[in-house]
Motif scaffolding. Structure first.
Motif, short mmCIF file in Angstrom:
data_model
loop_
_atom_site.label_atom_id
_atom_site.label_comp_id
_atom_site.label_asym_id
_atom_site.label_seq_id
_atom_site.Cartn_x
_atom_site.Cartn_y
_atom_site.Cartn_z
N GLY A 42 0.86 -1.05 -0.04
CA GLY A 42 0.14 0.03 -0.03
C GLY A 42 0.75 1.17 -0.29
N GLU A 43 0.34 2.19 0.44
CA GLU A 43 1.07 3.51 0.61
C GLU A 43 0.82 4.47 1.83
OE1 GLU A 43 2.48 7.42 -2.09
OE2 GLU A 43 1.77 5.64 -3.19
N THR A 44 1.79 4.29 2.67
CA THR A 44 1.35 5.03 3.96
C THR A 44 1.77 6.43 3.69
OG1 THR A 44 3.65 4.62 4.96
CG2 THR A 44 1.83 3.24 5.51
N THR A 45 1.57 7.31 4.61
CA THR A 45 2.10 8.93 4.55
C THR A 45 2.76 9.32 5.87
OG1 THR A 45 -0.41 9.53 5.13
CG2 THR A 45 0.31 9.53 2.89
N VAL A 46 3.29 10.40 5.74
CA VAL A 46 4.04 11.07 6.77
C VAL A 46 3.46 12.47 6.91
CG1 VAL A 46 6.27 11.81 7.90
CG2 VAL A 46 5.72 9.54 6.67
N THR A 47 2.95 12.88 7.92
CA THR A 47 2.73 14.42 8.26
C THR A 47 4.16 14.97 8.71
OG1 THR A 47 0.39 13.76 8.86
CG2 THR A 47 1.30 16.20 9.24
N ILE A 48 4.59 15.76 7.98
CA ILE A 48 6.09 16.16 8.46
C ILE A 48 5.96 17.21 9.41
CG2 ILE A 48 8.07 17.46 7.48
CD1 ILE A 48 7.48 16.20 4.98
N LYS A 49 6.69 17.26 10.63
CA LYS A 49 6.52 18.04 11.90
C LYS A 49 7.90 18.24 12.16
CE LYS A 49 2.09 16.41 13.32
NZ LYS A 49 1.13 15.80 14.69
N GLY A 50 8.86 17.54 11.95
CA GLY A 50 10.41 17.90 12.33
C GLY A 50 10.93 18.14 10.98
N ARG A 51 12.23 18.14 11.24
CA ARG A 51 13.38 18.56 10.34
C ARG A 51 14.26 17.42 9.88
NH1 ARG A 51 14.60 25.16 11.17
NH2 ARG A 51 12.71 25.81 11.07
N GLY A 52 13.95 16.17 10.22
CA GLY A 52 15.07 15.21 10.18
C GLY A 52 14.85 14.76 8.81
N LYS A 53 15.79 13.42 8.43
CA LYS A 53 15.71 12.89 7.15
C LYS A 53 15.10 11.51 7.31
CE LYS A 53 20.23 13.12 6.70
NZ LYS A 53 21.52 12.86 6.14
N GLY A 54 14.41 11.13 6.19
CA GLY A 54 13.60 9.75 6.41
C GLY A 54 12.85 9.69 5.21
N GLY A 55 11.95 8.66 5.32
CA GLY A 55 10.78 8.52 4.12
C GLY A 55 9.67 7.55 4.79
N ARG A 56 8.46 7.37 4.15
CA ARG A 56 7.63 6.70 4.91
C ARG A 56 7.70 5.38 5.27
NH1 ARG A 56 5.89 7.19 -0.62
NH2 ARG A 56 5.77 4.73 -1.50
N ASN A 57 8.62 4.51 4.64
CA ASN A 57 9.13 3.15 5.07
C ASN A 57 9.96 3.25 6.34
OD1 ASN A 57 7.72 1.15 3.12
ND2 ASN A 57 8.57 2.85 1.71
N THR A 58 11.20 4.11 6.28
CA THR A 58 12.15 4.10 7.61
C THR A 58 11.12 4.70 8.64
OG1 THR A 58 12.72 6.21 6.61
CG2 THR A 58 14.33 4.40 6.31
N GLU A 59 10.35 5.33 8.52
CA GLU A 59 9.25 5.95 9.69
C GLU A 59 8.45 4.73 10.06
OE1 GLU A 59 6.52 9.80 10.87
OE2 GLU A 59 8.53 9.82 10.07
N PHE A 60 8.01 4.19 9.29
CA PHE A 60 7.21 3.01 9.78
C PHE A 60 7.93 2.10 10.46
CE2 PHE A 60 6.45 -1.52 9.06
CZ PHE A 60 5.26 -1.91 9.30
#
Length: 419
Positions: free
Chosen positions: A314-332
């Motif tokens: 599927g495709e998750t999403t990320v509501t960006i609140k910080g200034r870090g580096k990443g993507g939806r899969n690493t955040e998951f």
């Protein structure tokens, strides 16, 4: 994580990618040769690989142009490959959009247009309508990506503020016949959503797009909002006669790739279950649910018996609140490792195009001990998650997954192994 677990999970990822290999995906859906010209157009992160495979399979003359992300090109003999920026559009993308229109100009009813469409095409094909500029479209993209809205919502808004999306490119091909071959990266595999449907119209309208902006709290730039408030220049209707005789085929998707990964797992001696190929939602929240399932399996052998691999897409999403580096899969994965700390699992989460976010990794590996190791390195996992800095977490652990560009794009791949 044990090296054998990493290897096992990477094998499942490769099986998923192999199932969506361009030549294999295209071979079943080649259209009949036309009396006139064959023109190939396309857009997306895997468009160049699709074009190269189409050249190898096609037994007649052809010409055309496709656009892909910088660094994702492939050698083609007769189809011109252009590169542009993703996820925020640039001037090269603007010129590429015009090149696609130029390629289909003046075609007749005996001509054939083959559209090779895959994920990433929305950003690669900027075409701001009216007096809007590339800067306006880039600002729209940034606002949509930061909103946390699902891809279906993002694309529904995008295609209302474009000169190429929402079937407009297909309308420009008239009276030629158009066959659209789609590698789906959207939950549910609606071809009108992939790359915002440049050659596949849908029935959405400005009023619906305005409602979505309000519902999801998208903070649109003022000039975009003014455009969206007008009802002129909407996408063509699917019932428009310009689309008569057109064909649309999904040639590869998350469903098919997850099934291939499940088959590979079982061949390696581990039963597999597929939760769903169309999971959406905030990446960190989806991860908490996955962690709860893994914990239940590990402690009570339900709803699945061990050993087992739990697969999902599927495709998750990320509501960006910080200034870090990443993507939806690493955040998951960071959220999964936090919620599942102490559970004896091993997991891989990766974007099937080979790039998660803006760095060079597709995703990462984690297990039930990852967060303890991260703390031993002096990092605070919860703070990294709060700052959208999952890349940093897995970089420090040495657990980033870097397969490089894969030549396809069928959305997120997640595998959780419980021995």
């Amino acid at each position: 994580m044990k090296p054998e677990d990493k290897d096992f999970l990477a094998q499942l990822f490769r099986a998923a990618i192999e199932a969506a290999a361009p030549e294999k995906a295209l071979s079943t859906y080649l259209p009949t040769r036309p009396k006139g010209k064959t023109v190939v157009i396309g857009a997306g992160k895997g468009a160049a690989q699709l074009a190269a495979a189409f050249e190898r399979l096609w037994d007649g003359p052809l010409e055309g142009v496709v656009v892909t992300r910088y660094g994702y090109s492939a050698a083609c003999q007769r189809i011109r490959v252009l590169e542009a920026a993703h996820p925020v559009p640039d001037v090269a993308g603007l010129e590429a959009s015009q090149s696609l229109f130029d390629a289909v100009k003046g075609l007749g009813e005996n001509d054939l247009v083959v559209a090779l469409i895959c994920g990433g095409g929305s950003a690669l094909l900027p075409a701001p309508p009216g007096d809007l500029t590339l800067k306006d479209e880039a600002a729209l993209n940034s606002a949509l990506l930061a909103s946390g809205a699902p891809i279906s919502v993002i694309n529904a808004i995008r295609k209302q503020v474009s000169g190429i999306k929402g079937g407009r490119l297909a309308a420009a091909c008239h009276p030629a016949r158009v066959v659209t071959l789609v590698v789906s990266d959207v939950p549910g595999d609606d071809p009108a959503q992939v790359a915002s449907g440049p050659t596949v119209p849908d029935a959405s309208n400005r009023k619906e797009a305005r409602a979505l902006v309000k519902t999801w709290g998208v903070k649109l730039p003022e000039r975009i909002q003014v455009c969206l408030d007008e009802d002129v220049g909407q996408p063509p209707s699917p019932h428009d006669s310009a689309f008569a005789g057109h064909e649309v085929h999904i040639i590869a998707s998350a469903r098919l790739s997850l099934e291939a990964a499940a088959q590979r797992s079982e061949a390696l001696g581990v039963p597999a279950v597929i939760l769903s190929d169309c999971i959406e939602g905030e990446a960190r929240d989806v991860a908490v649910v996955h962690a709860a399932i893994a914990r239940e399996v590990a402690s009570r052998d339900r709803p699945f018996l061990r050993p087992v691999v739990i697969l999902s897409g599927g495709e998750t999403t990320v509501t960006i609140k910080g200034r870090g580096k990443g993507g939806r899969n690493t955040e998951f994965l960071l959220s999964l490792a936090l919620a599942g700390e102490g559970v004896p699992f091993a997991a891989l989460a990766a974007d099937t195009d080979g790039i998660d976010g803006s760095e060079d990794n597709a995703g990462a590996f984690a297990d039930g001990a990852s967060m303890g190791r991260l703390r031993e390195l002096g990092a605070d996992p919860a703070a990294l998650l709060a700052g959208n800095d999952a890349w940093t977490a897995f970089h420090r652990l040495g657990d980033l997954f870097v397969p490089g560009p894969t030549g396809t794009n069928i959305n997120d791949f997640r595998a959780i192994l419980i021995r």
